[in-house]
Design a protein around this motif. Structure first.
Motif, PDB file in Angstrom:
ATOM      1  N   PHE A 117       0.763  -0.978  -0.163  1.00 50.46           N
ATOM      2  CA  PHE A 117       0.129   0.022   0.173  1.00 50.46           C
ATOM      3  C   PHE A 117       0.808   1.417   0.056  1.00 50.46           C
ATOM      4  O   PHE A 117       1.743   1.056   0.458  1.00 50.46           O
ATOM      5  CB  PHE A 117      -0.883  -0.127   1.311  1.00 50.46           C
ATOM      6  N   LEU A 118       0.470   2.560  -0.364  1.00 52.28           N
ATOM      7  CA  LEU A 118       1.431   3.558  -0.899  1.00 52.28           C
ATOM      8  C   LEU A 118       0.390   4.541  -0.967  1.00 52.28           C
ATOM      9  O   LEU A 118      -0.531   4.465  -1.384  1.00 52.28           O
ATOM     10  CB  LEU A 118       2.791   3.514  -1.888  1.00 52.28           C
ATOM     11  N   SER A 119       0.892   5.675  -0.611  1.00 53.45           N
ATOM     12  CA  SER A 119       0.434   6.737  -1.218  1.00 53.45           C
ATOM     13  C   SER A 119       2.122   6.982  -2.352  1.00 53.45           C
ATOM     14  O   SER A 119       2.747   6.743  -2.068  1.00 53.45           O
ATOM     15  CB  SER A 119       1.296   8.526  -0.120  1.00 53.45           C
ATOM     16  N   SER A 120       1.540   8.069  -3.866  1.00 56.89           N
ATOM     17  CA  SER A 120       2.265   8.515  -4.929  1.00 56.89           C
ATOM     18  C   SER A 120       2.752   9.255  -4.588  1.00 56.89           C
ATOM     19  O   SER A 120       4.440   8.778  -4.582  1.00 56.89           O
ATOM     20  CB  SER A 120       0.742   9.191  -5.642  1.00 56.89           C
ATOM     21  N   LYS A 121       2.706   9.686  -3.124  1.00 60.53           N
ATOM     22  CA  LYS A 121       4.330  10.965  -3.519  1.00 60.53           C
ATOM     23  C   LYS A 121       3.681  11.546  -1.884  1.00 60.53           C
ATOM     24  O   LYS A 121       2.169  11.843  -1.055  1.00 60.53           O
ATOM     25  CB  LYS A 121       4.290  11.553  -3.930  1.00 60.53           C
ATOM     26  N   PHE A 122       4.364  11.772  -0.821  1.00 63.28           N
ATOM     27  CA  PHE A 122       4.361  13.352   0.126  1.00 63.28           C
ATOM     28  C   PHE A 122       6.157  14.472   0.654  1.00 63.28           C
ATOM     29  O   PHE A 122       6.814  13.580   0.409  1.00 63.28           O
ATOM     30  CB  PHE A 122       4.861  11.831   1.688  1.00 63.28           C
ATOM     31  N   LYS A 151       2.467  -6.867  -7.046  1.00 61.90           N
ATOM     32  CA  LYS A 151       0.866  -5.567  -6.481  1.00 61.90           C
ATOM     33  C   LYS A 151       1.576  -4.420  -5.687  1.00 61.90           C
ATOM     34  O   LYS A 151       1.833  -4.501  -4.120  1.00 61.90           O
ATOM     35  CB  LYS A 151      -0.360  -6.650  -6.099  1.00 61.90           C
ATOM     36  N   LEU A 152       0.995  -3.226  -6.069  1.00 63.33           N
ATOM     37  CA  LEU A 152       1.092  -1.794  -5.663  1.00 63.33           C
ATOM     38  C   LEU A 152      -0.553  -1.371  -5.761  1.00 63.33           C
ATOM     39  O   LEU A 152      -1.454  -1.883  -6.618  1.00 63.33           O
ATOM     40  CB  LEU A 152       1.832  -1.027  -6.453  1.00 63.33           C
ATOM     41  N   ILE A 153      -1.032  -0.774  -3.978  1.00 69.13           N
ATOM     42  CA  ILE A 153      -2.235  -0.759  -4.446  1.00 69.13           C
ATOM     43  C   ILE A 153      -2.101   0.963  -3.782  1.00 69.13           C
ATOM     44  O   ILE A 153      -1.425   1.152  -2.980  1.00 69.13           O
ATOM     45  CB  ILE A 153      -2.821  -1.009  -2.621  1.00 69.13           C
ATOM     46  N   ASN A 154      -2.844   2.122  -4.744  1.00 69.81           N
ATOM     47  CA  ASN A 154      -2.155   3.126  -4.829  1.00 69.81           C
ATOM     48  C   ASN A 154      -3.139   3.312  -3.584  1.00 69.81           C
ATOM     49  O   ASN A 154      -4.527   3.671  -4.245  1.00 69.81           O
ATOM     50  CB  ASN A 154      -2.388   4.093  -5.709  1.00 69.81           C
ATOM     51  N   LYS A 213      -9.565   2.104  -3.542  1.00 71.62           N
ATOM     52  CA  LYS A 213     -11.420   2.172  -3.639  1.00 71.62           C
ATOM     53  C   LYS A 213     -11.758   0.965  -4.370  1.00 71.62           C
ATOM     54  O   LYS A 213     -13.154   0.612  -3.961  1.00 71.62           O
ATOM     55  CB  LYS A 213     -11.426   3.298  -4.541  1.00 71.62           C
ATOM     56  N   GLU A 214     -11.218   0.636  -5.923  1.00 73.11           N
ATOM     57  CA  GLU A 214     -11.034  -0.266  -6.243  1.00 73.11           C
ATOM     58  C   GLU A 214     -11.460  -1.923  -5.521  1.00 73.11           C
ATOM     59  O   GLU A 214     -12.351  -2.574  -5.425  1.00 73.11           O
ATOM     60  CB  GLU A 214     -10.306  -0.599  -7.424  1.00 73.11           C
ATOM     61  N   ILE A 215     -10.199  -1.775  -4.586  1.00 72.32           N
ATOM     62  CA  ILE A 215     -10.365  -3.163  -3.893  1.00 72.32           C
ATOM     63  C   ILE A 215     -11.325  -3.244  -2.528  1.00 72.32           C
ATOM     64  O   ILE A 215     -12.004  -4.602  -2.907  1.00 72.32           O
ATOM     65  CB  ILE A 215      -8.722  -2.799  -3.169  1.00 72.32           C
TER      66      ILE A 215
END
Length: 297
Positions: A118-123, A144-147, A159-161
């Motif tokens: 799980f990650l944020s695009s950037k911070f 797998k990356l979950i954004n 949100k899709e997951i």
């Protein structure tokens, strides 16, 4: 008595999911999570619903108990939902330091055997997604990356997951309190960080003991400058909050004036931080303009 038996005797809850379910059942409309700067709030009932949906969504993705699932993001409302979901489906949470850059991330993701992230695009100025995507060819386990931000079509959408999990027939497994719950990395000041394996029971017992000492109750509203990747964030604060049924008031980053505003507006009763943050707040000239009388500890 073994350490495992001792840990389970020190808290009334077997797992984080057990604590969340208890408060969601007894007090579904009680506020559980508040992130004022993003204007997001969640009750215990909502936290429970989203965490279970996300857990089923992770199972639908093919993840299994024991899989290592990382979180690389600033403190935001999706973080505790993901933490609970990982726990509910029997995964091992790998909280990653938000200050890590390319070399540190390569090491931690490879060493931990993280399978899903799980990650944020950037911070701030740290482009997490860009860095991780460039590292994926070098990290065999990371699949797998979950954004959290849902702003890139080449990653899985958080949100899709959630949406898929909400209608999934998948059933989260029974999770042992003595199962490994988290792979927590130490500071690594003299080399690469060292990974410490923590159980559900051990983490819950630690948070229960701290909150007992602080006399935390359902009426408390706890804010903190400590990031969730730190054990004081994801264990003391979040697992302390969910066991006591209190409310956690979160911030993505620390500035003294913003903390004053949040304490005043949210009527926070507890503030956790580090000496440098407390000193900065004490030395801030603007402090006299805010009503901080709700704080008790």
């Amino acid at each position: 008595m073994s350490n495992e038996q001792l840990a389970t005797e020190l808290t009334p809850f077997q797992t984080p999911g057990d604590a969340l379910t208890t408060h969601a059942t007894n007090r579904p409309n009680a506020e559980a999570l508040v992130f004022p700067q993003s204007k997001k709030r969640m009750t215990y009932g909502e936290w429970h619903t989203e965490a279970f949906a996300l857990a089923r969504g992770l199972i639908e993705l093919g993840l299994e108990p024991g899989d290592h699932i990382g979180i690389l993001a600033e403190s935001r409302i999706e973080w505790p939902v993901a933490q609970m979901a990982i726990s509910l489906m029997g995964g091992v949470m790998v909280p990653l330091n938000t200050h890590y850059r390319r070399d540190d991330l390569r090491y931690a993701l490879t060493h931990s055997g993280t399978k899903c992230l799980f990650l944020s695009s950037k911070f701030r100025n740290n482009p997490y997604l860009e860095i991780v995507q460039s590292l994926m060819p070098e990290i065999e386990t990371l699949q797998k990356l979950i954004n959290f931000d849902d702003d890139h079509s080449d990653t899985q959408s958080y949100k899709e997951i959630l949406h898929k999990g909400a209608t999934s027939p998948a059933t989260p497994p029974n999770v042992s309190p003595n199962a490994i719950a988290s792979l927590q990395y130490t500071s690594g000041t003299t080399g690469f960080p060292k990974g410490a394996l923590l159980t559900h029971a051990g983490m819950l017992a630690n948070a229960w003991g701290i909150t007992e000492r602080l006399r935390v109750t359902e009426q408390d509203r706890w804010t903190s400058i400590i990031p969730f990747f730190h054990c004081a964030g994801c264990i003391m604060c979040l697992l302390g909050t969910v066991q006591r049924g209190s409310c956690y008031v979160g911030v993505p980053a620390f500035t003294p004036v913003e903390m004053f505003q949040i304490v005043e507006s949210e009527k926070c009763t507890l503030l956790s931080g580090v000496p440098t943050s407390h000193i900065a707040m004490l030395d801030e000239p603007e402090r006299v303009k805010y009503d901080l009388s709700s704080l008790r500890a």
